[in-house]
Motif scaffolding. Sequence first.
Motif, PDB file in Angstrom:
ATOM      1  N   ASP A 111       0.841  -1.203   0.000  1.00 33.61           N
ATOM      2  CA  ASP A 111       0.000   0.000   0.000  1.00 33.61           C
ATOM      3  C   ASP A 111       0.873   1.248   0.000  1.00 33.61           C
ATOM      4  O   ASP A 111       0.626   2.196  -0.744  1.00 33.61           O
ATOM      5  N   ALA A 112       1.901   1.229   0.847  1.00 36.25           N
ATOM      6  CA  ALA A 112       2.786   2.384   0.945  1.00 36.25           C
ATOM      7  C   ALA A 112       3.454   2.657  -0.397  1.00 36.25           C
ATOM      8  O   ALA A 112       3.568   3.808  -0.831  1.00 36.25           O
ATOM      9  N   ALA A 113       3.882   1.595  -1.063  1.00 38.60           N
ATOM     10  CA  ALA A 113       4.544   1.761  -2.359  1.00 38.60           C
ATOM     11  C   ALA A 113       3.569   2.344  -3.382  1.00 38.60           C
ATOM     12  O   ALA A 113       3.926   3.203  -4.183  1.00 38.60           O
ATOM     13  N   LYS A 114       2.325   1.884  -3.329  1.00 36.40           N
ATOM     14  CA  LYS A 114       1.307   2.376  -4.259  1.00 36.40           C
ATOM     15  C   LYS A 114       1.046   3.855  -4.035  1.00 36.40           C
ATOM     16  O   LYS A 114       0.966   4.631  -4.984  1.00 36.40           O
ATOM     17  N   VAL A 115       0.905   4.223  -2.765  1.00 38.04           N
ATOM     18  CA  VAL A 115       0.691   5.620  -2.415  1.00 38.04           C
ATOM     19  C   VAL A 115       1.839   6.464  -2.958  1.00 38.04           C
ATOM     20  O   VAL A 115       1.652   7.578  -3.429  1.00 38.04           O
ATOM     21  N   ASP A 116       3.034   5.899  -2.924  1.00 36.31           N
ATOM     22  CA  ASP A 116       4.215   6.607  -3.403  1.00 36.31           C
ATOM     23  C   ASP A 116       4.309   6.619  -4.922  1.00 36.31           C
ATOM     24  O   ASP A 116       5.329   7.009  -5.482  1.00 36.31           O
ATOM     25  N   GLY A 117       3.288   6.140  -5.595  1.00 35.95           N
ATOM     26  CA  GLY A 117       3.240   6.265  -7.041  1.00 35.95           C
ATOM     27  C   GLY A 117       3.840   5.104  -7.819  1.00 35.95           C
ATOM     28  O   GLY A 117       4.049   5.209  -9.017  1.00 35.95           O
ATOM     29  N   ALA A 118       4.107   3.981  -7.144  1.00 33.11           N
ATOM     30  CA  ALA A 118       4.707   2.853  -7.845  1.00 33.11           C
ATOM     31  C   ALA A 118       3.627   2.031  -8.551  1.00 33.11           C
ATOM     32  O   ALA A 118       2.555   1.818  -8.005  1.00 33.11           O
TER      33      ALA A 118
END
Lengths: 360, 274
Positions: free
Chosen positions: B168-175
């Motif tokens: 989730d964190a990676a997704k939030v960071d635009g990955a």
Amino acid sequence: MSVNIKINNAVKKFGENTVISDISVDIKDKELFTLLGPSGCGKTTLLRMIAGFNTIEGGEFYFNEKKINDMEVSHRNIGMVFQNYAIFPHYSVRQNVEFGLRNRKLDKAVVTEEADKFLKLMQIYEYRDRKPEQLSGGQQQRVALARALVIKPDVLLMDEPLSNLDAKLRLEMRQVIRDVQKEVGITTVYVTHDQEEAMAISDRIAVMDFGVIQHIGTPQEIYHRPSNTFVATFIGRTNFVDAHYLANKKLVEVGEYNFKVDNISLEKNNDVILSVRPEDFLFHEEAKTSLKGVIKDSFFLGLNTHQLVELQHNKQLVEVIRESSLENELPIGEKISLSIKGHKVNLFSKDSKENLVKRS
Amino acid sequence: MMSRSQKIFTYFALSIWAFIAIFPIWTLIVNSFKPQKEIFSNPFGLPQTFTLEGYKAVLLKGNFGTYFLNTIYVTVISLALIVFFGSLAAYALAKWNSKASIFLYVFFIAGLMIPIRLGTIDLIRLMQFFSLQDTIWSLIPVYVAMGMPISIFILTAFVKNLPKEMFDAAKVDGASEWHIYLKIVVPLLRPAIATVAIFNMMKIWNDFWFPLVFIRAEESRTVALGVSLLFGQYRTDWTRALSTLSLAAIPILILYILLSREFIKGLTAGAVKG
Ligand SMILES: Nc1ncnc2c1ncn2[C@@H]1O[C@H](COP(=O)(O)OP(=O)(O)OP(=O)(O)O)[C@@H](O)[C@H]1O
Ligand SMILES: [Mg+2]
């Protein structure tokens, strides 16, 4: 960027199970807005709807005028901090913070510069080359916060970011979060089930229960004028005493004792629930009209002493707080006289649903 | 802490195990340096007459080099494909919660219980249909299919153990999903991937059955198939056979040593809280 969040009639279902039935809320620009409520009431669920991790079964979500219901998570430009930090264990502190910037294909110099800025802001610059496993819990949470903020998000979302920390660090980090939030000036939605933390950190709080918002207001409003009995008990401590309201005389009667209140929105006499915070009782040596009771138990907590008092007229137990004194406290079994700070109490309708005190 | 007697017992047990494991390798290697006669008169001792005839024969005569390269190609390509498809499938299956994903998972895992050799006849037909017979390309798909169940089993368990919030964190960071797979999932799965690779490596390297049924052509033979030709019905050149086997063990040892460090990390991961 200034961003306000608007949620209209949000509905969330997991299969047949409706977790959020109808929530509407306006979160103002640069505000630290807290979702507070008991475990399982749907705080995380609502937060994850804002983030875009949950499907939305009904209602509209807006960042400013832009509807975000169907927008990809990665396009919402949010920062998020998780309870378990969720930092990448195989990256150094610096690489963690740079992760989001790299995804944005920025110039290398810009990436380094921005990362440095936030590493310093969160005071983890000296640990920049360490791996997360070499950091304490508090430091890891600082990394998570730096990583969330470095991408200059429009909105910062935090889900119980302090609950994995020990009591002392929690106090320290909650100050850090508040300071940084104000310094960066970012609209923030904060989730916690700890009412003290919510009071300390928030500009405004939404108290939730069973997927419904019970009360939205500043910490002061919620504490002093809770909208129903649930909020009154969930925020701080309170005593409920059966009482009767005399509309023509504007008097609240509790047994023999009565006191005047003049901002009640009730036109005729009625039974009510009187809510008195423990600190709003006063002790009297002997007064003519007073609330009589017997001390049943006593807890010395340093600054204050908490006493359980059984009311004479209906045998209800109430909790009373007094500042501790050096002299001997009143012993268990002692008969005492109490009065009530009338301007601070709340009256609730018999069904617990409505606060009868008019808001000023 | 272990008591003294426990320690002695542990070391005793481990020594026996080490002996059982090392003894055949020792026999293999010392005998590859002996002439044929001495192998039978003195099978376990160091060579009295030292000879390199076997190795010379392997390296200079015959097509050992070709067999060798074929086997390396087949093993490395198969392993790469197993690990690639296995980890992709594991990431998807671990993240995607639905009845369909459970069905797919069980479908993959069911492969663990069905010996692939039961399908040999059909596989031969399939290879004929695609004209892959007599090429190493007939082996690779079969090995990949063979390796999938255990890889998906192991890797899915590992992915499920990673905290979901990290994705989730990676997704939030635009990955993107692809980016998350490459930059987060694969690095964190390294120990598990090494485990899967080691597990499949031996089976593929040593497989004799599929080269035997798919391959006749000299230039497509693998080491296992090539070596079998050295064992005649009446006469076997033992020195040469053992030299071949010794050489064949070298690459797999190297690969094993490279992978085992990660493998051990995987075994001890989680044992110590970071
Ligand atoms: N993926 C899911 N599938 C089904 N039900 C879910 C799912 N996620 C949450 N729920 C249910 O929704 C309700 C609200 O859950 P949620 O996680 O939002 O609570 P919370 O307020 O964050 O509680 P806590 O303080 O314990 O974190 C719970 O009853 C939970 O069981
Ligand atoms: Mg939660």
